[in-house]
Design a protein around this motif. Structure first.
Motif, PDB file in Angstrom:
ATOM      1  N   TYR A 327     -88.634  51.378   0.975  1.00  0.00           N
ATOM      2  CA  TYR A 327     -89.006  51.848  -0.359  1.00  0.00           C
ATOM      3  C   TYR A 327     -90.355  51.313  -0.834  1.00  0.00           C
ATOM      4  O   TYR A 327     -90.738  51.531  -1.973  1.00  0.00           O
ATOM      5  N   THR A 328     -91.057  50.618   0.060  1.00  0.00           N
ATOM      6  CA  THR A 328     -92.377  50.085  -0.275  1.00  0.00           C
ATOM      7  C   THR A 328     -93.455  51.078   0.127  1.00  0.00           C
ATOM      8  O   THR A 328     -93.457  51.570   1.258  1.00  0.00           O
ATOM      9  N   PRO A 329     -94.386  51.416  -0.783  1.00  0.00           N
ATOM     10  CA  PRO A 329     -95.483  52.324  -0.408  1.00  0.00           C
ATOM     11  C   PRO A 329     -96.308  51.754   0.747  1.00  0.00           C
ATOM     12  O   PRO A 329     -96.418  50.527   0.862  1.00  0.00           O
ATOM     13  N   PRO A 330     -96.879  52.654   1.594  1.00  0.00           N
ATOM     14  CA  PRO A 330     -96.749  54.112   1.537  1.00  0.00           C
ATOM     15  C   PRO A 330     -95.366  54.550   2.002  1.00  0.00           C
ATOM     16  O   PRO A 330     -94.832  54.001   2.976  1.00  0.00           O
ATOM     17  N   LEU A 331     -94.805  55.524   1.311  1.00  0.00           N
ATOM     18  CA  LEU A 331     -93.449  55.967   1.627  1.00  0.00           C
ATOM     19  C   LEU A 331     -93.450  56.863   2.857  1.00  0.00           C
ATOM     20  O   LEU A 331     -94.387  57.628   3.105  1.00  0.00           O
ATOM     21  N   LEU A 332     -92.365  56.765   3.613  1.00  0.00           N
ATOM     22  CA  LEU A 332     -92.261  57.502   4.874  1.00  0.00           C
ATOM     23  C   LEU A 332     -92.328  59.015   4.655  1.00  0.00           C
ATOM     24  O   LEU A 332     -92.949  59.733   5.459  1.00  0.00           O
ATOM     25  N   ASN A 333     -91.719  59.520   3.587  1.00  0.00           N
ATOM     26  CA  ASN A 333     -91.727  60.979   3.379  1.00  0.00           C
ATOM     27  C   ASN A 333     -93.142  61.504   3.162  1.00  0.00           C
ATOM     28  O   ASN A 333     -93.493  62.584   3.638  1.00  0.00           O
ATOM     29  N   HIS A 334     -93.999  60.730   2.491  1.00  0.00           N
ATOM     30  CA  HIS A 334     -95.377  61.161   2.278  1.00  0.00           C
ATOM     31  C   HIS A 334     -96.176  61.118   3.577  1.00  0.00           C
ATOM     32  O   HIS A 334     -96.987  62.013   3.851  1.00  0.00           O
ATOM     33  N   LEU A 335     -95.959  60.089   4.383  1.00  0.00           N
ATOM     34  CA  LEU A 335     -96.672  59.983   5.661  1.00  0.00           C
ATOM     35  C   LEU A 335     -96.280  61.123   6.599  1.00  0.00           C
ATOM     36  O   LEU A 335     -97.130  61.690   7.290  1.00  0.00           O
ATOM     37  N   LEU A 336     -94.997  61.456   6.623  1.00  0.00           N
ATOM     38  CA  LEU A 336     -94.533  62.555   7.468  1.00  0.00           C
ATOM     39  C   LEU A 336     -95.059  63.894   6.965  1.00  0.00           C
ATOM     40  O   LEU A 336     -95.452  64.764   7.754  1.00  0.00           O
ATOM     41  N   GLU A 368     -77.964  52.715   5.886  1.00  0.00           N
ATOM     42  CA  GLU A 368     -78.978  52.858   4.833  1.00  0.00           C
ATOM     43  C   GLU A 368     -80.287  53.384   5.420  1.00  0.00           C
ATOM     44  O   GLU A 368     -80.899  54.314   4.879  1.00  0.00           O
ATOM     45  N   ALA A 369     -80.722  52.795   6.530  1.00  0.00           N
ATOM     46  CA  ALA A 369     -81.969  53.221   7.169  1.00  0.00           C
ATOM     47  C   ALA A 369     -81.862  54.664   7.645  1.00  0.00           C
ATOM     48  O   ALA A 369     -82.792  55.467   7.471  1.00  0.00           O
ATOM     49  N   TYR A 370     -80.722  55.013   8.233  1.00  0.00           N
ATOM     50  CA  TYR A 370     -80.530  56.366   8.748  1.00  0.00           C
ATOM     51  C   TYR A 370     -80.670  57.400   7.635  1.00  0.00           C
ATOM     52  O   TYR A 370     -81.430  58.374   7.754  1.00  0.00           O
ATOM     53  N   TYR A 371     -79.943  57.207   6.531  1.00  0.00           N
ATOM     54  CA  TYR A 371     -79.963  58.201   5.459  1.00  0.00           C
ATOM     55  C   TYR A 371     -81.340  58.268   4.787  1.00  0.00           C
ATOM     56  O   TYR A 371     -81.810  59.355   4.420  1.00  0.00           O
ATOM     57  N   ALA A 372     -81.994  57.125   4.616  1.00  0.00           N
ATOM     58  CA  ALA A 372     -83.321  57.125   3.993  1.00  0.00           C
ATOM     59  C   ALA A 372     -84.336  57.857   4.870  1.00  0.00           C
ATOM     60  O   ALA A 372     -85.141  58.662   4.389  1.00  0.00           O
ATOM     61  N   ILE A 373     -84.278  57.600   6.180  1.00  0.00           N
ATOM     62  CA  ILE A 373     -85.224  58.239   7.104  1.00  0.00           C
ATOM     63  C   ILE A 373     -84.903  59.729   7.236  1.00  0.00           C
ATOM     64  O   ILE A 373     -85.806  60.575   7.263  1.00  0.00           O
ATOM     65  N   ALA A 374     -83.616  60.061   7.316  1.00  0.00           N
ATOM     66  CA  ALA A 374     -83.234  61.470   7.410  1.00  0.00           C
ATOM     67  C   ALA A 374     -83.661  62.229   6.162  1.00  0.00           C
ATOM     68  O   ALA A 374     -84.127  63.377   6.236  1.00  0.00           O
ATOM     69  N   SER A 375     -83.531  61.598   5.010  1.00  0.00           N
ATOM     70  CA  SER A 375     -83.956  62.230   3.757  1.00  0.00           C
ATOM     71  C   SER A 375     -85.469  62.441   3.747  1.00  0.00           C
ATOM     72  O   SER A 375     -85.956  63.504   3.335  1.00  0.00           O
ATOM     73  N   ALA A 376     -86.229  61.434   4.198  1.00  0.00           N
ATOM     74  CA  ALA A 376     -87.691  61.553   4.253  1.00  0.00           C
ATOM     75  C   ALA A 376     -88.105  62.677   5.195  1.00  0.00           C
ATOM     76  O   ALA A 376     -89.020  63.452   4.911  1.00  0.00           O
ATOM     77  N   LEU A 377     -87.417  62.781   6.319  1.00  0.00           N
ATOM     78  CA  LEU A 377     -87.724  63.816   7.300  1.00  0.00           C
ATOM     79  C   LEU A 377     -87.405  65.201   6.739  1.00  0.00           C
ATOM     80  O   LEU A 377     -88.183  66.154   6.880  1.00  0.00           O
ATOM     81  N   SER A 378     -86.261  65.314   6.074  1.00  0.00           N
ATOM     82  CA  SER A 378     -85.875  66.591   5.463  1.00  0.00           C
ATOM     83  C   SER A 378     -86.898  67.014   4.416  1.00  0.00           C
ATOM     84  O   SER A 378     -87.318  68.177   4.354  1.00  0.00           O
ATOM     85  N   TYR A 379     -87.334  66.059   3.599  1.00  0.00           N
ATOM     86  CA  TYR A 379     -88.343  66.340   2.570  1.00  0.00           C
ATOM     87  C   TYR A 379     -89.627  66.860   3.207  1.00  0.00           C
ATOM     88  O   TYR A 379     -90.192  67.865   2.776  1.00  0.00           O
ATOM     89  N   ALA A 380     -90.102  66.175   4.260  1.00  0.00           N
ATOM     90  CA  ALA A 380     -91.369  66.548   4.892  1.00  0.00           C
ATOM     91  C   ALA A 380     -91.285  67.924   5.548  1.00  0.00           C
ATOM     92  O   ALA A 380     -92.204  68.741   5.434  1.00  0.00           O
ATOM     93  N   VAL A 381     -90.175  68.195   6.226  1.00  0.00           N
ATOM     94  CA  VAL A 381     -90.009  69.491   6.897  1.00  0.00           C
ATOM     95  C   VAL A 381     -90.022  70.618   5.884  1.00  0.00           C
ATOM     96  O   VAL A 381     -90.747  71.614   6.042  1.00  0.00           O
ATOM     97  N   HIS A 382     -89.244  70.482   4.829  1.00  0.00           N
ATOM     98  CA  HIS A 382     -89.165  71.551   3.824  1.00  0.00           C
ATOM     99  C   HIS A 382     -90.446  71.652   3.001  1.00  0.00           C
ATOM    100  O   HIS A 382     -90.834  72.752   2.588  1.00  0.00           O
ATOM    101  N   LYS A 383     -91.116  70.527   2.759  1.00  0.00           N
ATOM    102  CA  LYS A 383     -92.381  70.550   2.032  1.00  0.00           C
ATOM    103  C   LYS A 383     -93.434  71.332   2.809  1.00  0.00           C
ATOM    104  O   LYS A 383     -94.325  71.954   2.221  1.00  0.00           O
ATOM    105  N   ASN A 384     -93.341  71.312   4.130  1.00  0.00           N
ATOM    106  CA  ASN A 384     -94.272  72.047   4.989  1.00  0.00           C
ATOM    107  C   ASN A 384     -93.793  73.467   5.283  1.00  0.00           C
ATOM    108  O   ASN A 384     -94.282  74.112   6.211  1.00  0.00           O
ATOM    109  N   LYS A 385     -92.803  73.941   4.465  1.00  0.00           N
ATOM    110  CA  LYS A 385     -92.322  75.319   4.560  1.00  0.00           C
ATOM    111  C   LYS A 385     -91.699  75.625   5.923  1.00  0.00           C
ATOM    112  O   LYS A 385     -91.825  76.729   6.461  1.00  0.00           O
ATOM    113  N   LEU A 386     -91.003  74.653   6.501  1.00  0.00           N
ATOM    114  CA  LEU A 386     -90.343  74.828   7.792  1.00  0.00           C
ATOM    115  C   LEU A 386     -88.841  74.671   7.617  1.00  0.00           C
ATOM    116  O   LEU A 386     -88.364  74.168   6.591  1.00  0.00           O
TER     117      LEU A 386
END
Length: 536
Positions: A327-336, A368-386
């Motif tokens: 949860y410390t910046p830079p956040l994984l979802n933004h980097l992805l 905790e790590a799994y769900y946070a990373i999976a959420s970040a990945l889901s965010y990045a994929v959908h943000k990129n219209k995929l």
């Protein structure tokens, strides 16, 4: 090294100046050629040109008008004018346009070289002045509040080495000592403030901080920043102007005054959590987390509270804690999302180091790590219209079944595959997108051969001309201007073979309004004139 552009409607002269002079000896790394003002402007949009040598008399847009256009968009480019006419009016206008030199044709090689060399010296002097220490200090002072806020945000999340921090403090003009005593105050704006428009809310936030400065400034020095949760974090130091020392009771009274005056004059409530005395900067990160925890656990949704923390933190028996790196910046979802792959690798490595060193194979923290990373990945994929099913392939099945991991190694192994699949998907889409751009460029050029240029093509595909030029060259190995010229001449050759149209008609049809110039470039490519080509 600098880049030079030579502009003249006489191709032979341009070629001679570009290839037969030792430009590299005076610091010119690349020499570009243009045979009209429009072609020159297209080159300027696609390439970082430093110096332009241009003839004054050219069909269409003159060299003087070209300089006007250059000075409007590229004010720091140096321009050298060539003229075959010893006309005082030309010289006057050139001086008004701040031309670097005005030379009469035929110009001697040495004279031209000296003019370009002088232009380079002027450029170096200009940028030396721009980057001078005086200007840097002036710019720094103008941005001190922003720099101070960035520094405090960093200190709330991690500790900097002493030497590095002291340099930063000196740079932002904060005379704070290592190990200095201080207090931290966390401020939360409440209901009334959140009902305001964005503009009004910003003004109210500014007003609250001003009230805090007014109340504390007589005896204390404040340093504050708005954090990622929307709270304001204040550090309270003893004033450097006198011998006044930090007193918990006095600081608590001033915090209460702040609450009162905000409610009285701004008609809204705030809640405050005030720490006990800290040591700067070593205890900032841990105390900031403790104050945040107090808002969540002790104040919660209640309003208009002032809480003073006890000297010793309360430690719950067998208490768990979160993985801070998640949860410390830079956040994984933004980097992805933006495809910063090296930064993604660094972030994941930091997460796994914390897992291994602090948590071991704690199944709770693996989940905790799994769900946070999976959420970040889901965010990045959908943000990129995929779609995740398309982007992750077989790895998507693991997301459906959940975190069936018992060790950190299992989590890391699965994650390597997921990140690789997502990266491949993004790379493939980028390649597909570029292929589509190339096709659009070539279709437009073929259908608008008479007026196709870098800028008209860029406008058609809705892209910046410089970016489009680089992408096209990267994908095809050929510049857009080169492609358009080749297409025009190949089309002209086809028309010469298959129609009885006159040469000047073909010249205009393929984009050359000046027939003599068309004949020249056609002969340069095919070795014969258009008429000789037709006769053969």
């Amino acid at each position: 090294m600098y880049q030079l552009l030579i502009v003249d409607d006489q191709p032979d002269l341009v070629e001679d100046l570009a290839t037969n002079m030792d430009w590299e000896s005076i610091g010119i790394s690349s020499v570009y050629q243009a045979h009209s003002a429009n072609e020159a402007l297209d080159t300027m949009k696609a390439t970082q040109i430093d110096i332009v040598i241009t003839d004054i008399r050219m069909p269409g847009i003159s060299g003087l008008d070209l300089i006007d256009a250059i000075k409007t968009s590229w004010n720091h480019v140096k321009c050298i004018l060539l003229s075959g006419y010893n006309d005082f009016e030309y010289a006057q206008r050139a001086l008004r346009q701040q031309a670097s030199a005005f030379l009469l044709k035929p110009v001697e090689d040495e004279e031209l070289m000296q003019a370009v060399k002088k232009a380079i010296e002027d450029l170096e002097q200009h940028w030396l002045e721009v980057s001078s220490l005086h200007n840097a200090i002036s710019s720094l002072k103008a941005n001190l509040p922003i720099l101070r806020s960035h520094l405090l945000t960093t200190l709330l999340h991690k500790q900097l080495p002493q030497e590095q921090l002291q340099k930063w403090l000196h740079m932002v003009e904060l005379p704070l000592d290592w190990d200095a005593p201080c207090y931290m105050m966390l401020l939360r704006m409440e209901d009334y403030f959140y009902k305001q428009s964005e503009e009004d809310s910003s003004l109210l936030e500014y007003a609250i901080c001003n009230i805090a400065e007014e109340i504390f400034s007589e005896n204390y020095q404040l340093w504050h920043v708005k954090d990622s949760y929307g709270y304001y974090a204040f550090l309270i130091f003893a004033s450097s102007d006198g011998d006044y020392r930090l007193h918990a009771e006095a600081i608590e009274q001033k915090a209460a005054h702040l609450q009162h005056y905000v409610k009285l004059y701004l008609k809204g409530t705030i809640s405050l959590v005030l720490s006990q005395q800290l040591t700067f900067p070593q205890q900032l990160t841990s105390e900031y987390e403790r104050l945040l925890h107090s808002f969540r656990q002790r104040i919660g949704s209640e309003r208009d509270f002032l809480l003073t923390m006890q000297a010793e933190p309360e430690v719950e028996a067998d208490g768990a804690d979160c993985l801070t790196q998640l949860y410390t910046p830079p956040l994984l979802n933004h980097l992805l999302e933006i495809g910063q792959w090296e930064a993604v690798d660094d972030k994941l490595e930091a997460i796994f180091i914390e897992l291994e060193q602090k948590r071991g194979d704690s199944h709770e923290h693996i989940v905790e790590a799994y769900y946070a990373i999976a959420s970040a990945l889901s965010y990045a994929v959908h943000k990129n219209k995929l779609r995740m099913t398309d982007s992750l392939g077989a790895e998507f099945n693991q997301l459906l079944t959940g975190p069936n991991f018992h060790t950190i190694m299992q989590l890391r192994s699965w994650l390597d595959g997921v990140i690789h699949a997502y990266k491949q998907s993004i790379t493939a889409r980028t390649q597909h997108s570029r292929t589509g751009i190339i096709q659009k460029v070539q279709d437009y050029a073929a259908q608008h051969l008479a007026d196709a240029s870098l800028q008209t093509i860029a406008d058609h595909v809705f892209l910046n001309a410089s970016y489009l030029s680089k992408v096209y060259k990267l994908e095809t190995g050929e510049g857009i201007s080169e492609y358009v010229t080749r297409l025009r001449l190949e089309t002209a050759a086809h028309l010469l073979r298959t129609t009885s149209e006159k040469i000047y008609e073909i010249s205009v049809k393929v984009g050359y309004n000046k027939t003599s110039y068309f004949i020249k470039v056609f002969k340069d490519r095919y070795g014969v004139t258009p008429q000789e080509f037709r006769d053969q």
